[in-house]
Design a protein around this motif. Structure first.
Motif, short mmCIF file in Angstrom:
data_model
loop_
_atom_site.label_atom_id
_atom_site.label_comp_id
_atom_site.label_asym_id
_atom_site.label_seq_id
_atom_site.Cartn_x
_atom_site.Cartn_y
_atom_site.Cartn_z
N UNK A 254 0.83 -1.20 0.00
CA UNK A 254 0.00 0.00 0.00
C UNK A 254 0.87 1.25 0.00
N UNK A 255 1.97 1.22 0.74
CA UNK A 255 2.89 2.37 0.72
C UNK A 255 3.43 2.57 -0.69
N UNK A 256 3.75 1.47 -1.36
CA UNK A 256 4.25 1.57 -2.73
C UNK A 256 3.16 2.13 -3.65
N UNK A 257 1.92 1.68 -3.46
CA UNK A 257 0.82 2.15 -4.29
C UNK A 257 0.62 3.66 -4.18
N UNK A 258 1.00 4.24 -3.05
CA UNK A 258 0.82 5.68 -2.85
C UNK A 258 2.06 6.48 -3.24
N UNK A 259 3.02 5.83 -3.85
CA UNK A 259 4.24 6.53 -4.21
C UNK A 259 5.06 6.97 -3.02
N UNK A 260 4.83 6.33 -1.86
CA UNK A 260 5.60 6.65 -0.67
C UNK A 260 5.01 7.71 0.22
N UNK A 261 3.87 8.28 -0.16
CA UNK A 261 3.32 9.33 0.71
C UNK A 261 2.62 8.74 1.93
N UNK A 262 2.20 7.49 1.88
CA UNK A 262 1.73 6.77 3.06
C UNK A 262 2.82 5.82 3.54
N UNK A 263 2.87 5.58 4.84
CA UNK A 263 4.01 4.87 5.42
C UNK A 263 3.59 3.50 5.97
#
Length: 330
Positions: A254-263
């Motif tokens: 999921x972090x990857x799916x958000x381009x790193x903006x979620x941790x």
């Protein structure tokens, strides 16, 4: 308004019952987005999962772990089959940290585990746990029926949390739907048994790790602490059980799916104090994408301000690599 009213709270509480109107749903989604940017963890209440079902789930699961080892071993995890593990793995190995085995026993089933062998054979290699057949214990009575009802309820909750997550990211609410329409999700129970002997150096009930799927929906017993989350300064913070609530955290995909903006945040389960002979039961549901889902951020999220191209992985092989590390020595 949502219960995410304390901006400095690292693991906020979000009331999903406030999301029954478009305005309320937007507010709930925004609260989830703030939590996932800050810590990747939040607690949901007002989720609609019947408390009687949660209670029955804990009762039958505790009764299973109380059975003699020989009886539990009849449904042991083995080649081609998912079930009971006397050793729950070495979770810290999934992030390449040396560690003794975790101090817990576990039982797990998979959404795909009751499919026929031919269907499961198409889902990946032998380290892909979602390719395994479920094996169900005969005792205690009602175990399988209760687990299946609970699995259906938390799977539905996780799907709605993904819709809210999409809204929080400014995406269409159904953005993730076709990435989970033949998901490989799993439901597990971790029994952290009493510790009559001191643990080995560095040995915990669950070693430090990040989850590697999309979402984890965890029920932990009221009044039985132990779950800790690392903040951005590396300090470990306790995550208390909220009566009637589920702890939710995002995983690496999921972090990857958000381009790193979620941790995707490091967490662990610590040992009880010396002399404390209590046990602890936690029941995590791991919401995992389709094994062939390509995980990459949409263009609107792809660089998260870094200017670098977005990473892309295929979910199944990536998760299998993590599982291989976790269980290879078990």
């Amino acid at each position: 308004m949502t219960m995410d009213h304390a901006p400095d709270r690292f693991v906020p509480v979000v009331d999903l019952s406030e999301g029954h109107t478009p305005h309320g749903r937007a507010a709930v989604a925004a609260a989830i987005g703030r939590a996932c940017e800050r810590s990747g963890f939040y607690v949901v209440v007002g989720h609609g999962v019947p408390q009687d079902l949660v209670r029955r789930m804990h009762e039958v699961t505790r009764a299973f772990f109380a059975l003699p080892d020989a009886e539990k071993d009849r449904v042991a995890h083995r080649p081609g089959v998912s079930g009971y593990r006397r050793l729950g793995g070495t979770t810290a190995h999934s992030i390449d940290r040396p560690s003794p085995p975790d101090l817990c026993e576990a039982f797990a089933v998979h959404v795909t585990g009751d499919l026929d062998a031919a269907e499961r054979a198409r889902l990946g290699d032998r380290w892909a746990t979602w390719t395994l057949a479920n094996v169900w214990p005969e005792r205690p009575p009602g175990f399988r029926e209760t687990w299946q009802a609970y699995l259906a309820a938390v799977r539905e909750l996780a799907a709605d949390l993904m819709r809210l997550s999409a809204l929080a990211l400014g995406l269409d609410e159904e953005f993730f739907a076709d990435k989970f329409d033949h998901d490989g999700s799993s439901l597990a129970a971790n029994h952290y048994y009493p510790q009559p002997r001191p643990p080995l150096p560095g040995q915990l009930r669950r070693g430090p790790h990040t989850d590697f799927g999309a979402l984890t929906v965890l029920h932990q017993e009221d009044g039985r602490g132990g779950l800790q989350v690392a903040d951005r300064d590396g300090r470990w913070r306790d995550v208390a059980a909220v009566p009637g609530g589920f702890v939710v955290n995002i995983g690496d995909l999921m972090a990857l799916w958000t381009g790193g903006r979620w941790v995707s945040t490091m967490h662990r389960v610590v040992n009880p104090p010396p002399g404390d002979a209590s046990s602890r039961l936690s029941i995590p549901f791991f919401y995992l994408p389709n094994h062939d889902a390509v995980v990459e951020p949409p263009h609107s999220l792809g660089t998260a301000g870094t200017g670098r191209p977005a990473a892309s992985v295929t979910a199944g092989p990536w998760m299998s690599g993590k599982l291989r590390k976790l269980f290879a020595a078990s």
